[in-house]
Design a protein around this motif. Structure first.
Motif, PDB file in Angstrom:
ATOM      1  N   PRO A 177      29.740 -21.235 -21.611  1.00  0.00           N
ATOM      2  CA  PRO A 177      28.456 -21.407 -20.926  1.00  0.00           C
ATOM      3  C   PRO A 177      27.533 -20.201 -21.037  1.00  0.00           C
ATOM      4  N   GLY A 178      28.098 -19.000 -20.912  1.00  0.00           N
ATOM      5  CA  GLY A 178      27.272 -17.800 -21.020  1.00  0.00           C
ATOM      6  C   GLY A 178      26.616 -17.671 -22.381  1.00  0.00           C
ATOM      7  N   GLU A 179      27.359 -17.987 -23.436  1.00  0.00           N
ATOM      8  CA  GLU A 179      26.801 -17.924 -24.784  1.00  0.00           C
ATOM      9  C   GLU A 179      25.687 -18.948 -24.970  1.00  0.00           C
ATOM     10  N   TRP A 180      25.898 -20.156 -24.439  1.00  0.00           N
ATOM     11  CA  TRP A 180      24.856 -21.187 -24.530  1.00  0.00           C
ATOM     12  C   TRP A 180      23.581 -20.728 -23.842  1.00  0.00           C
ATOM     13  N   LEU A 181      23.721 -20.232 -22.626  1.00  0.00           N
ATOM     14  CA  LEU A 181      22.543 -19.813 -21.865  1.00  0.00           C
ATOM     15  C   LEU A 181      21.822 -18.673 -22.571  1.00  0.00           C
ATOM     16  N   THR A 182      22.562 -17.740 -23.136  1.00  0.00           N
ATOM     17  CA  THR A 182      21.954 -16.617 -23.861  1.00  0.00           C
ATOM     18  C   THR A 182      21.190 -17.111 -25.088  1.00  0.00           C
ATOM     19  N   MET A 183      21.795 -18.003 -25.868  1.00  0.00           N
ATOM     20  CA  MET A 183      21.139 -18.493 -27.089  1.00  0.00           C
ATOM     21  C   MET A 183      19.865 -19.262 -26.771  1.00  0.00           C
ATOM     22  N   PHE A 184      19.895 -20.087 -25.752  1.00  0.00           N
ATOM     23  CA  PHE A 184      18.691 -20.826 -25.355  1.00  0.00           C
ATOM     24  C   PHE A 184      17.605 -19.858 -24.891  1.00  0.00           C
ATOM     25  N   THR A 185      17.985 -18.908 -24.056  1.00  0.00           N
ATOM     26  CA  THR A 185      17.010 -17.966 -23.509  1.00  0.00           C
ATOM     27  C   THR A 185      16.397 -17.106 -24.605  1.00  0.00           C
ATOM     28  N   GLU A 186      17.223 -16.611 -25.521  1.00  0.00           N
ATOM     29  CA  GLU A 186      16.724 -15.758 -26.602  1.00  0.00           C
ATOM     30  C   GLU A 186      15.825 -16.532 -27.567  1.00  0.00           C
ATOM     31  N   ALA A 187      16.006 -17.858 -27.641  1.00  0.00           N
ATOM     32  CA  ALA A 187      15.149 -18.682 -28.488  1.00  0.00           C
ATOM     33  C   ALA A 187      13.818 -19.005 -27.811  1.00  0.00           C
ATOM     34  N   GLY A 188      13.678 -18.612 -26.547  1.00  0.00           N
ATOM     35  CA  GLY A 188      12.435 -18.859 -25.828  1.00  0.00           C
ATOM     36  C   GLY A 188      12.365 -20.208 -25.157  1.00  0.00           C
ATOM     37  N   LEU A 189      13.533 -20.814 -24.907  1.00  0.00           N
ATOM     38  CA  LEU A 189      13.596 -22.106 -24.229  1.00  0.00           C
ATOM     39  C   LEU A 189      14.048 -21.892 -22.785  1.00  0.00           C
ATOM     40  N   ALA A 190      13.365 -22.537 -21.854  1.00  0.00           N
ATOM     41  CA  ALA A 190      13.666 -22.364 -20.432  1.00  0.00           C
ATOM     42  C   ALA A 190      14.629 -23.447 -19.965  1.00  0.00           C
ATOM     43  N   ILE A 191      15.808 -23.053 -19.543  1.00  0.00           N
ATOM     44  CA  ILE A 191      16.835 -24.009 -19.124  1.00  0.00           C
ATOM     45  C   ILE A 191      16.468 -24.611 -17.771  1.00  0.00           C
ATOM     46  N   THR A 192      16.567 -25.936 -17.695  1.00  0.00           N
ATOM     47  CA  THR A 192      16.236 -26.638 -16.449  1.00  0.00           C
ATOM     48  C   THR A 192      17.447 -27.301 -15.802  1.00  0.00           C
ATOM     49  N   GLY A 193      18.543 -27.401 -16.522  1.00  0.00           N
ATOM     50  CA  GLY A 193      19.729 -28.019 -15.942  1.00  0.00           C
ATOM     51  C   GLY A 193      20.953 -27.865 -16.834  1.00  0.00           C
TER      52      GLY A 193
END
Length: 255
Positions: A177-193
């Motif tokens: 989960p931590g890796e997923w959240l980091t990759m999304f965030t670094e790509a400039g995508l805001a996680i909503t759920g």
């Protein structure tokens, strides 16, 4: 050269098994597909990209809910199966296109939603693929990714990566989960759920889908049988080799 070699391996591994993935019960059903259908039902006019569509199950769910679907995959043979099945189902608004996840042949801001299911763990560079996802999304566009999810525990993580790699030489990594959240965030995508769930894998069909060589099947079984008690408990290992693993459902938006 290494990237090209990996892409060729993925294409070979899955192209030869396209029909098996179309008929796979694991891929054709699940609570994640139900969630996907619910999310897409609110956007009937959307243009959707299914990134790494495989046997097309997420594409078919999308086609029931939205105006247009592009099923995109590295394997030409997979896409032939998806196209034929889409025709049989009457999904004339579903088209296919071949290519890499890391280099999308689409214009900027050309999709309302990008989805992906059980594909990213085969990609050479998920971070680059997510940057491409952001590029092809319209402002406020949505992302929904579904995949196998590694635990944030080193012992449990390495066990999962090992059995995955023995079964399928195109496997890269199941991310935690931590890796997923980091990759999304670094790509400039805001996680909503983020939703986590469990997936049961019946051993015989799991290896049959990839036509895993007998020597590697034997290695997997030996590795399972020698697993520590905490591994056996976590993955709910069964005498026949069947086990359960974590899956993740991630939703994000392009700001």
């Amino acid at each position: 050269m290494a990237t090209q070699s990996h892409h060729q391996n993925v294409d070979k591994q899955f192209g030869e098994r396209a029909e098996a993935y179309l008929s796979s019960a694991v891929h054709a059903s699940g609570r994640d597909l139900q969630r996907l259908s619910e999310r897409l039902s609110t956007t009937p006019e959307a243009r959707v990209l299914d990134l790494g569509c495989g046997g097309g199950h997420a594409s078919f769910i999308a086609a029931q809910q939205v105006r247009e679907v592009v099923a995109y995959d590295l394997s030409g043979q997979m896409l032939e199966v998806v196209e034929k099945s889409a025709q049989d189902r009457g999904y004339g608004h579903l088209t296919t296109q071949q290519g890499y996840a890391e280099v999308l042949p689409f214009a900027d801001a050309s999709f309302d939603i990008v989805i992906s299911r059980y594909s990213a763990h085969h990609w050479h560079d998920v971070g680059q693929a997510l940057r491409e996802v952001k590029r092809v999304l319209k402002p406020a566009g949505k992302v929904i990714f579904m995949d196998v999810n590694a635990p944030g525990n080193a012992v449990l993580d390495i066990w999962l990566q090992t059995v995955e790699a023995l079964r399928d030489t195109s496997h890269v990594r199941d991310y935690n989960p931590g890796e997923w959240l980091t990759m999304f965030t670094e790509a400039g995508l805001a996680i909503t759920g983020v939703i986590q769930d469990r997936l049961h894998l019946e051993f015989a069909s799991w290896i049959a889908r990839m036509r895993t060589p007998e020597a590697l099947v034997t290695a997997i079984r030996a590795y399972q049988q020698s697993a520590a008690d905490e591994v056996q408990r976590y993955y709910q290992l069964q005498p026949d080799g069947s086990f359960s693993t974590d899956i993740i459902f991630i939703e994000a938006v392009k700001p």
